[in-house]
Design a protein around this motif. Sequence first.
Motif, short mmCIF file in Angstrom:
data_model
loop_
_atom_site.label_atom_id
_atom_site.label_comp_id
_atom_site.label_asym_id
_atom_site.label_seq_id
_atom_site.Cartn_x
_atom_site.Cartn_y
_atom_site.Cartn_z
N PHE A 190 0.82 -1.21 0.00
CA PHE A 190 0.00 0.00 0.00
C PHE A 190 0.85 1.27 0.00
CE2 PHE A 190 -3.72 -2.58 1.24
CZ PHE A 190 -4.67 -2.00 0.40
N THR A 250 -4.59 5.17 0.31
CA THR A 250 -3.64 4.05 0.35
C THR A 250 -2.55 4.27 1.41
OG1 THR A 250 -2.45 5.01 -1.52
CG2 THR A 250 -4.01 3.25 -2.01
N THR A 283 -4.18 3.45 4.69
CA THR A 283 -4.30 1.99 4.79
C THR A 283 -2.95 1.36 5.10
OG1 THR A 283 -6.12 2.08 3.20
CG2 THR A 283 -5.14 -0.07 3.60
N THR A 293 -2.27 1.79 8.73
CA THR A 293 -3.12 0.91 9.52
C THR A 293 -2.54 -0.50 9.58
OG1 THR A 293 -5.08 2.18 8.88
CG2 THR A 293 -5.45 -0.05 9.70
#
Length: 127
Positions: free
Chosen positions: A14, A47, A50, A53
Motif C-alpha cells: 500500500f 492508500t 491503509t 493501519t
Amino acid sequence: MYDSVKFAFISGIFAATGSAFGKLSGLSIWEGYFLLRISFFALMLITNTTSLTFFVKALQQTASINATLITSATNYIVTALVGFILFNETTSLYWWSGISLILIGLVLIVSNTTEQRTTRNEEKKDI
C-alpha cells in the motif's frame, strides 16, 4: 507471527501504491483534468492511511524492527516494479546496490535484536 508478516507485507504494498498515486496526481499530462488529479490525490491519501493501519497491526504483533524490515523491503521492491511498469523508469546498478545494502543492514539489525532478546529471556529464566 504469520499475521505480522502478512500485515507488514501488505503495508509495504500500500505504501508503494500510495507513492504511485501521488506521482500520477502530479503529472503534467493531467493538467486540464482537475477532477482526475484530485482523484489520484485522494487515492494516495487513502492508500497511505491503509498502509499505516496495516503497519500498526504488524507492530502490535511483532518487534518493531521486524515490521519495519518487511515493510521497507516490500515497499522498495514494489516501488521499483511500479516505476518500471507504469512510468517506464529504469533502475541502475547503483540503485539496486543501495537498496541491497539498506536491506542487509536492516537484516543485521533484526538478527542482532532477536539475539539480544533471546539472551535476555534466557537470563530471566535462570534467575
